[in-house]
Design a protein around this motif. Sequence first.
Motif: not given
Length: 954
Positions: A240, A244, A248
Amino acid sequence: MTNSPVKRIEASRFDDLDPRKYILIKGAKVNNLKNVDIAIPRNKLVVVTGLSGSGKSSLAFDTLFAEGQRMYVESLSSYARQFLGRMEKPEVEYIKGISPAIAIEQKVNTRNPRSTVGTSTEIYDYLKLLFARVGRTYSPVSGEIVKKDAVTDVVNFILGHEEGSRVMVLAPLLVREGRTQQEELTILLSKGYNRIELNDEVVAIEEVLEKPEAYAQAGNRINIVVDRAGVRHDDEDTQYRLSDSVQTAFFEGEGDCMVQVVGGERKFFSDRFELDGIIFEEPSVNLFSFNNPYGACKRCEGFGKILGIDPDLIIPDKNLSVYEGAIAPWRSEKMSEWLVPLVRNGTKFDFPIHRPYKDLTQAQKDLLWTGNQYFQGINAFIAEIETQTYKIQYRVMLSRFRGRTTCPDCRGSRLRKDASYVKVGGKSITDLVLMPIAEVSTFFATLTLNEHEREVGRRVLVEIQNRLEYMIRVGLGYLTLNRLTSTLSGGEFQRIKLATSLGSALVGSMYILDEPSIGLHPRDTKRLVGVLESLRDLGNTVIVVEHEEEVMHAADQIIDIGPEAGTGGGHVVFQGSWEDIRELGNEDQEEQTEFPSHTLDFLLGKEDIPLTKIRRKPLHFLEIKGARENNLKDLDVKIPLNVLTVVTGVSGSGKSTLIRKVFYPALMRTKGEFSEDVGKFDELSGSIDRIEAIEMIDQNPIGKSSRSNPVTYIKAYDYIRQMMADQPLSKARGYKPSHFSFNVDGGRCEVCQGEGQVKIEMQFMADIYLTCEGCNGKRFKQEIQEVRYQDKDVAAILDMTVDEAIEFFRDVEPKLVEKLLPLQEVGLGYVGLGQSSNTLSGGEAQRVKLASFLGKGSSSKGKTLFIFDEPTTGLHFHDIKKLLKAINALVEQGDTVIIIEHNMEVIKSADWILDLGPEGGDGGGYLTFAGTPEEMIKLSGNYTADFLKEKIPH
């Protein structure tokens, strides 16, 4: 004439029949039906036949379908039901056992210039979906697949390394306009980032900001360190976190992201759909929609044609060589300077300047347009002329070579150019829509996809293949999906709708078809029968209004309406199976029963169309050379004059292309009639001076408005209006002939503007036409209807059939009768004088046009060339006899008649046959035979000859 028993069901038993097994019609009186009681078996193939105008359509469409539509509307919303009080119920005691009704008629009911075969059949909708889901985009520069990286692709790359490996997720530092690098770093720090990669070395942002001079150097490569992590294969939290971080990084790098494995490789990722410096559009349904501004070709705006330089005007005579002046604009003294370098240097690159253009290879033809280092090609010449268009002479020159040409950007597919970069199985959607349907079907049958693509496209592929298969089965495998719907014949359009209905796989419905065999060669009729049987076997009731013997043979039940047309029809003459007809032929016919039957007499061989005893020999010809429009293969065809010529061949073999797109417009042009869309050909020669007038009698409507009708078209209504204006009451009231016209203000009903009907536009289904409440469908004001001629007002006269009017006016108005007789001669005695043009079938409209020519004397008598396109459409054998008599009357007076036809009765009656084929589509376009019917039946392996042998003794 055979007197045929009706297999009647006794009235007492009729009410006891099960509506689940029969459609029960009791006391039908629509139009000319004479209180008809009939039980039609459900889930069977039923053929309704009879003379033209006998009441077949009244039974099938005006009774059965009208009631089915009314019942359907009854089940809809309150908005729809508000019209039910006014929606007329068919004039019938009752109809039981009716299923949801679907009517498939002949009318090409589209005015949309963008409607194509693909969109009409829904095949194109599924193709768009397939290409949007599984299509791969290929760069036109390198030919490589264009990809964009998803977050999962990057995470999977990271997790593909050994457990415990250290990785950095990086994003390039982008300095926005108006900011310095220092300012960007300050903003990064405020966002929570701590480190950057500066020239492959990781440093703290604070250090760089404190000592900018120590880190300042030319060509700094700075990447943002978004995350540093270790690879953990079984740790969901790590996955996860990586997802993420990658998301980004894509955001900060505006689509770019890098992964650096510490001590190992570095890989770049991009979530932009980009390759070779080109940003591509991602496949979506709208990208492949030419009816959407997003997907439509920017150059032709989704129409497929542009006004551009026409190659056939640049090189009009393909028999000439370059040296002889094949290139038209280079013939003048001034422009020949463009030709000189080619002539002088042709030997240096082995170009045959003395070879006719038509014999050049495709590469040599292309070279003429593109040029090389030795000479400038035609494209360069056009470009140079276009820079000089401020001079009038150059504008005039360019206009001479312009025409409607296929859009070069989309190749006529109407789609934006980059839509063709998306491919499935190596083919773009542009390639597929330009291929014949039979080839597209083969492509999908052999298409190989990977497991993921198969799973994603599985349902869509099933729908595409089913619909393609049905199109082939109804005999339309030669069409392309890109073909405009407006260019289809009535029969082709009807079979498209039939294939679409099959693709929908409805069950428990009632299909009513209007002569689906129109436009089909007997070879293809067998396939059509198979389709009708499939529709029945799905669990549907299939009712076919038809005259084709092959379809009758396949029917579970035949219903013959008659015995004559118009008021002489409207009875059920026969109802039974083919076996019943055979038995009838074997029985002793001494017992006289209710009605005679023309249909049974033809089927049993007791009535026929006699063979012509003497064939007229052609003495003069017109010759088309090099016809190559659509699928025509550089044809040279001689068309005889002053005889009856039939052009035949299997469906899609090129008959209509040869006659309607090449011969007719080319001949019109020689007579000074401007015809823009002339098909490609080299030369029209022969006895052109023997033709003074050319008449194309096709199946287009006889008028542009629904107010046009047979009596106005043949100019007989002028007599009726004058006759009514001459009545004493008219003179007393000051009525002029114009008061009896429904086309102008004065005497017509102003509520319906003389239409007799009011159109109610329905948003969700076909528009409904309701009888006008102002005049009760009479078209005229009440006071105009008070003027009478022998107890008949003008509305009553318009309600008469042609036969009735001839009988009524025979002794009192000979001039009017003279005008009406041609309608009777071509078999239209049953048509109403004032019958609206939009209720006439294509075949009826065509015969009205023929009647108008028979009725008017012409200065070109004996020098007129008539072209008929399938004049037997909607005609019973008995009526074909009348039609041939009328057509032969034209030939006898010296005129030339050319008929495009599949009907063997007409083919056997020809003086000369031109047969095209051998197959449809790409397999056609050749002249397979030219000569008399007697010579043709000697052929073997020719489809037309095989069926013609059954009609001519040999």
